[in-house]
Write an enzyme that holds these catalytic residues in place. Structure first.
Site, PDB file in Angstrom:
ATOM      1  N   TRP A   1      -0.134  -3.845   3.668  1.00  0.00           N
ATOM      2  CA  TRP A   1       1.073  -3.015   3.655  1.00  0.00           C
ATOM      3  C   TRP A   1       2.300  -3.814   3.222  1.00  0.00           C
ATOM      4  O   TRP A   1       3.310  -3.244   2.827  1.00  0.00           O
ATOM      5  CB  TRP A   1       1.320  -2.442   5.049  1.00  0.00           C
ATOM      6  CG  TRP A   1       0.366  -1.368   5.455  1.00  0.00           C
ATOM      7  CD1 TRP A   1      -0.616  -0.810   4.688  1.00  0.00           C
ATOM      8  CD2 TRP A   1       0.299  -0.718   6.722  1.00  0.00           C
ATOM      9  NE1 TRP A   1      -1.292   0.150   5.395  1.00  0.00           N
ATOM     10  CE2 TRP A   1      -0.751   0.233   6.652  1.00  0.00           C
ATOM     11  CE3 TRP A   1       1.010  -0.825   7.917  1.00  0.00           C
ATOM     12  CZ2 TRP A   1      -1.104   1.050   7.716  1.00  0.00           C
ATOM     13  CZ3 TRP A   1       0.667  -0.011   8.977  1.00  0.00           C
ATOM     14  CH2 TRP A   1      -0.378   0.922   8.886  1.00  0.00           C
TER      15      TRP A   1
ATOM     16  N   SER B   1     -35.031 -33.701 -23.376  1.00  0.00           N
ATOM     17  CA  SER B   1     -36.356 -34.205 -23.756  1.00  0.00           C
ATOM     18  C   SER B   1     -36.763 -33.758 -25.153  1.00  0.00           C
ATOM     19  O   SER B   1     -37.768 -34.222 -25.683  1.00  0.00           O
ATOM     20  CB  SER B   1     -37.399 -33.704 -22.747  1.00  0.00           C
ATOM     21  OG  SER B   1     -37.501 -32.293 -22.807  1.00  0.00           O
TER      22      SER B   1
ATOM     23  N   GLU C   1     -37.453 -23.124 -18.574  1.00  0.00           N
ATOM     24  CA  GLU C   1     -36.430 -22.992 -19.598  1.00  0.00           C
ATOM     25  C   GLU C   1     -36.806 -21.911 -20.611  1.00  0.00           C
ATOM     26  O   GLU C   1     -35.958 -21.151 -21.073  1.00  0.00           O
ATOM     27  CB  GLU C   1     -36.208 -24.334 -20.285  1.00  0.00           C
ATOM     28  CG  GLU C   1     -35.564 -25.372 -19.367  1.00  0.00           C
ATOM     29  CD  GLU C   1     -35.644 -26.790 -19.919  1.00  0.00           C
ATOM     30  OE1 GLU C   1     -34.821 -27.619 -19.526  1.00  0.00           O
ATOM     31  OE2 GLU C   1     -36.554 -27.048 -20.739  1.00  0.00           O
TER      32      GLU C   1
ATOM     33  N   GLN D   1       0.823  -1.195   0.000  1.00  0.00           N
ATOM     34  CA  GLN D   1       0.000   0.000   0.000  1.00  0.00           C
ATOM     35  C   GLN D   1       0.865   1.256   0.000  1.00  0.00           C
ATOM     36  O   GLN D   1       1.948   1.300   0.583  1.00  0.00           O
ATOM     37  CB  GLN D   1      -0.903  -0.006   1.238  1.00  0.00           C
ATOM     38  CG  GLN D   1      -1.895   1.142   1.324  1.00  0.00           C
ATOM     39  CD  GLN D   1      -2.763   1.034   2.557  1.00  0.00           C
ATOM     40  OE1 GLN D   1      -2.908  -0.040   3.134  1.00  0.00           O
ATOM     41  NE2 GLN D   1      -3.340   2.146   2.980  1.00  0.00           N
TER      42      GLN D   1
ATOM     43  N   ASN E   1     -32.901 -31.424 -19.730  1.00  0.00           N
ATOM     44  CA  ASN E   1     -33.139 -32.849 -19.472  1.00  0.00           C
ATOM     45  C   ASN E   1     -33.178 -33.687 -20.754  1.00  0.00           C
ATOM     46  O   ASN E   1     -33.618 -34.830 -20.737  1.00  0.00           O
ATOM     47  CB  ASN E   1     -34.447 -33.036 -18.692  1.00  0.00           C
ATOM     48  CG  ASN E   1     -35.652 -32.439 -19.421  1.00  0.00           C
ATOM     49  OD1 ASN E   1     -35.521 -31.966 -20.549  1.00  0.00           O
ATOM     50  ND2 ASN E   1     -36.807 -32.471 -18.767  1.00  0.00           N
TER      51      ASN E   1
ATOM     52  N   CYS F   1      -6.515   0.361   2.010  1.00  0.00           N
ATOM     53  CA  CYS F   1      -6.195  -1.002   2.439  1.00  0.00           C
ATOM     54  C   CYS F   1      -7.324  -1.959   2.096  1.00  0.00           C
ATOM     55  O   CYS F   1      -7.090  -3.146   1.835  1.00  0.00           O
ATOM     56  CB  CYS F   1      -5.902  -1.021   3.939  1.00  0.00           C
ATOM     57  SG  CYS F   1      -7.264  -0.438   4.966  1.00  0.00           S
TER      58      CYS F   1
ATOM     59  N   ASP G   1     -32.215 -27.221 -23.624  1.00  0.00           N
ATOM     60  CA  ASP G   1     -32.978 -28.349 -23.097  1.00  0.00           C
ATOM     61  C   ASP G   1     -32.120 -29.108 -22.077  1.00  0.00           C
ATOM     62  O   ASP G   1     -31.262 -29.906 -22.438  1.00  0.00           O
ATOM     63  CB  ASP G   1     -33.382 -29.268 -24.260  1.00  0.00           C
ATOM     64  CG  ASP G   1     -34.127 -30.514 -23.784  1.00  0.00           C
ATOM     65  OD1 ASP G   1     -34.181 -31.491 -24.553  1.00  0.00           O
ATOM     66  OD2 ASP G   1     -34.633 -30.507 -22.650  1.00  0.00           O
TER      67      ASP G   1
ATOM     68  N   THR H   1     -37.696 -30.756 -25.770  1.00  0.00           N
ATOM     69  CA  THR H   1     -38.673 -29.687 -25.566  1.00  0.00           C
ATOM     70  C   THR H   1     -38.171 -28.743 -24.472  1.00  0.00           C
ATOM     71  O   THR H   1     -37.226 -29.056 -23.756  1.00  0.00           O
ATOM     72  CB  THR H   1     -40.044 -30.258 -25.150  1.00  0.00           C
ATOM     73  OG1 THR H   1     -39.865 -31.016 -23.937  1.00  0.00           O
ATOM     74  CG2 THR H   1     -40.635 -31.145 -26.231  1.00  0.00           C
TER      75      THR H   1
ATOM     76  N   ASN I   1      -1.404  -8.552   5.895  1.00  0.00           N
ATOM     77  CA  ASN I   1      -1.532  -7.106   5.932  1.00  0.00           C
ATOM     78  C   ASN I   1      -1.183  -6.549   4.554  1.00  0.00           C
ATOM     79  O   ASN I   1      -0.083  -6.806   4.042  1.00  0.00           O
ATOM     80  CB  ASN I   1      -0.577  -6.531   6.992  1.00  0.00           C
ATOM     81  CG  ASN I   1      -0.713  -5.032   7.166  1.00  0.00           C
ATOM     82  OD1 ASN I   1      -1.295  -4.342   6.350  1.00  0.00           O
ATOM     83  ND2 ASN I   1      -0.155  -4.528   8.257  1.00  0.00           N
TER      84      ASN I   1
ATOM     85  N   HIS J   1      -8.316  -1.090   9.885  1.00  0.00           N
ATOM     86  CA  HIS J   1      -7.520  -1.597   8.773  1.00  0.00           C
ATOM     87  C   HIS J   1      -8.139  -2.882   8.215  1.00  0.00           C
ATOM     88  O   HIS J   1      -8.781  -3.643   8.947  1.00  0.00           O
ATOM     89  CB  HIS J   1      -6.104  -1.880   9.279  1.00  0.00           C
ATOM     90  CG  HIS J   1      -5.076  -2.054   8.214  1.00  0.00           C
ATOM     91  ND1 HIS J   1      -4.857  -1.143   7.213  1.00  0.00           N
ATOM     92  CD2 HIS J   1      -4.172  -3.060   8.002  1.00  0.00           C
ATOM     93  CE1 HIS J   1      -3.871  -1.560   6.441  1.00  0.00           C
ATOM     94  NE2 HIS J   1      -3.444  -2.719   6.892  1.00  0.00           N
TER      95      HIS J   1
END
Length: 686
Positions: A281, A575, A582, A95, A573, A101, A571, A577, A279, A255
């Protein structure tokens, strides 16, 4: 290293609001600016964040500056400047004069995850190849990854030492340049003086912040820490309020630190629970038990002592969990959003984001206090939750994470502090017309299922809820009425629908689809029996009947082949569709793609060229390399190498799908190993 004299390039490609309110950043095209500098042989100078005291600030920070302050480029400070070195010690930043910080603690946490770091800090930048004095960084700002362009002029003292962030390796400059980019995003270096580590973690990741007050820490705090350190999280912490004064015990009050590890060790008297901190720093360490010079290390076996103990003044140290809870005030855990950088293989999460605004006289209703209050005027959002398994109506609690973010109200982040915010959750038991907000009467007879324990002045307020499948109402508000701000509301779950009541959609659905997307329990159950799934032909009819208000006369025409491609991508799963959830996800993606397509189609031709396509993908949150973008144009474009809206949708859906596939398959974020079946599956998306 000889360089030509730099000249000033003022190429500001318009203004756009990126952070809400009066917070604005100029839109600057990094590639175009870099190419122009390379073409004429000059170095970039950023007029929007100049190398003057204006960029540093106007307050107390100016009094800290050394006499003879100068701005110099890294090649003027070191004979062999490097942007980033993978082989360097990962925690190498220190820093400077700015009291940031909190930023450095978050950045230290970021360096523990190289793949996340690369998202914020493009590591292909350098001071040799295509060097033009210009650099770019990316920050997550309220649902979008925002690029910030800077020049590489850095403030130094008369001895040529960096005034602000520096590296222990004097030739590395990525940290100093990132701090400058974040200062530009925040308004000035002065605006980095005060902040919370949670703010920076959020801007670096887009994750969800969980803040634990250590005085009220849960009994299972060690389990929480252990799980967090072994999963993809970033962790920071802060000591008790103070003025960054070094205490006798070696800690710094007021800090921020980074928590970088945990360890359960076995001592002669029994187990001990240790946490490892750093830290920012880069020096000044804890002096109590288990510090570098503590005698408690003699309680361990020699082998374990060798593994854990490092007697270096590097700002890293161990302490017990007990001491940690006593001497630190806050623990901040940043959970990475499931769809962003999660490595949870096989875990499918839904993520939805809605933007809103509290306005005086209309939607700034304030908290729920009395039957006569204006709470009902706040923005209202309906949330319908399902079980991820097929038995959607099987009543078991579902994990739902709700995050409320408030946008900054001023270009300079410290000039208008955060408001105190929170949200309420109500259970919906009856049907409701989602074109109108729920009236005052609803809140007179319904008690909230969840409410703010206290309104807090943080950028983000989040809560994990366990909800039975059903429909709920979320009402975000400020602690006082008539307080104005913009906000973002995010919901994460395994399966849900989430939208604002009374919001105007830019798409007009056929009546059947309007009914299906209402998301109400009783109507959904009834209509789901009538329309259980949507096949390619039905999807084609739906998409071609939509009114695309942002596309003008260039109405898209989705072919059967295009709709089958969409089905294959969404899709879940297999399927053939789409279920309603979805389809709802698809609809929200289409709204995003419509907006970015319309924005980049400036000549209203209905098509995007290479430059427009590259910009559109970036606006949608996807960064493609130039070569990849060119290949995509050849793959999805027409004979004239332009992409229409339908092809753009297919391209974006495939890119998003492939990113999800990569994140699920990679182990280190760098590459993947594919089995034959996985390779065959991936070819479907190529």
């Amino acid at each position: 290293m000889s360089m030509r004299p730099p000249f000033l390039i003022r190429w500001m490609l318009g203004q756009k609001e990126t952070m809400g309110g009066s917070s604005q950043l100029p839109t600057q095209d990094y590639e175009a600016l870099q190419q122009r500098c390379l073409r004429v042989g000059g170095l970039f100078e950023d007029p929007s964040f100049p190398a003057t005291l204006r960029s540093i600030g106007r307050g107390p920070l100016l009094k800290k500056l050394p006499p003879g302050l100068q701005w110099k480029r890294p090649w003027e400070l070191h004979s062999n400047p490097q942007f980033y070195a993978p082989e360097a010690k990962r925690l190498d930043l220190c820093q400077g004069l700015v009291g940031d910080c909190w930023l450095l603690a978050a950045l230290q946490a970021l360096t523990l995850h190289q793949d996340i770091l690369r998202r914020v800090v493009p590591l292909n930048q350098s001071f040799t190849e295509k060097y033009a004095g210009i650099f770019q960084f990316w920050f997550w700002r309220f649902g979008k990854w925002v690029p910030v362009v800077i020049d590489d002029r850095l403030p130094v003292n008369e001895a040529g030492q960096l005034v602000f962030v520096s590296s222990t390796s004097k030739n590395l400059f990525w940290g100093a340049l990132l701090e400058k980019a974040y200062a530009k995003l925040s308004g000035s270096y002065e605006d980095l003086q005060r902040g919370q580590v949670s703010d920076a973690l959020l801007d670096f990741t887009g994750g969800v912040i969980v803040t634990i007050k250590l005085a009220e820490a849960p009994q299972n705090l060690w389990d929480v820490l252990t799980q967090a350190t072994y999963s993809r999280t970033l962790i920071g912490c802060q000591t008790h309020t103070g003025n960054e004064r070094v205490l006798e015990n070696g800690l710094v009050d007021g800090h921020a630190y980074t928590l970088i590890g945990t360890r359960k060790v076995t001592c002669k008297h029994g187990p001990e629970y240790l946490v490892k901190l750093r830290n920012p720093w880069g020096h000044v360490e804890w002096k109590g038990d288990w510090s570098d010079s503590s005698r408690t290390w003699e309680l361990l076996c020699p082998k374990e002592k060798i593994v854990l103990l490092r007697k270096d003044d590097d700002g890293e140290f161990w302490m017990t969990l007990r001491d940690f809870k006593v001497h630190f005030r806050l623990l901040v855990i940043c959970k990475l959003t499931p769809g962003l950088l999660s490595q949870e293989v096989g875990q499918k999460w839904s993520y939805t984001m809605q933007e809103g605004r509290w306005e005086k006289g209309t939607t700034a209703g304030g908290p729920r206090r009395s039957p006569q209050d204006t709470f009902w005027k706040n923005p209202q959002f309906l949330l319908s939750v399902w079980r991820p398994q097929e038995g959607r109506m099987f009543l078991m609690p579902c994990s739902v994470l709700v995050s409320l973010l408030q946008k900054p109200r001023h270009r300079h982040r410290n000039q208008k502090p955060h408001l105190a915010i929170g949200f309420y959750l109500f259970r919906m038991n009856k049907l409701h017309d989602d074109q109108r907000r729920l009236p005052r009467e609803f809140f007179l007879v319904n008690e909230p299922l969840s409410l703010p324990e206290a309104f807090v002045t943080e950028k983000e307020v989040s809560r994990e809820l366990w909800l039975e499948p059903g429909t709920y109402l979320i009402v975000p508000c400020t602690a006082e009425t008539r307080q104005e701000s913009e906000f973002v509301l995010r919901v994460f779950s395994r399966k849900h629908i989430f939208y604002e009541i009374g919001s105007n959609s830019s798409v007009v659905f056929p009546k059947e689809i309007v009914d299906l997307t209402e998301g109400q329990d009783e109507s959904f159950t009834k209509l789901f029996e009538q329309y259980p799934e949507i096949n390619a032909a039905q999807l084609q009819e739906i998409l071609n009947h939509m009114t695309w208000s942002n596309l003008g006369h260039a109405k898209p025409l989705f072919s059967r082949d295009a709709c089958q491609g969409i089905l294959a991508l969404l899709d879940l799963n297999e399927s053939g569709t789409l279920c309603i959830q979805e389809f709802r996800d698809l609809w929200k993606q289409l709204m995003l793609y419509q907006d970015v397509f319309h924005k980049q189609d400036t000549n209203r031709s209905g098509c995007l060229n290479w430059t427009q396509l590259r910009a559109a993908t970036r606006d949608a949150g996807i960064v493609l390399g130039d070569n990849i973008c060119q290949l995509m144009l050849i793959r999805y474009g027409g004979p004239n190498f332009q992409v229409d809206f339908v092809s753009f949708v297919l391209l974006m859906l495939r890119v998003v799908k492939m990113e999800d596939v990569f994140q699920n398959l990679t182990q280190d974020g760098k590459g993947i190993y594919l089995r034959k079946t996985e390779w065959q599956m991936m070819t479907l998306y190529s």
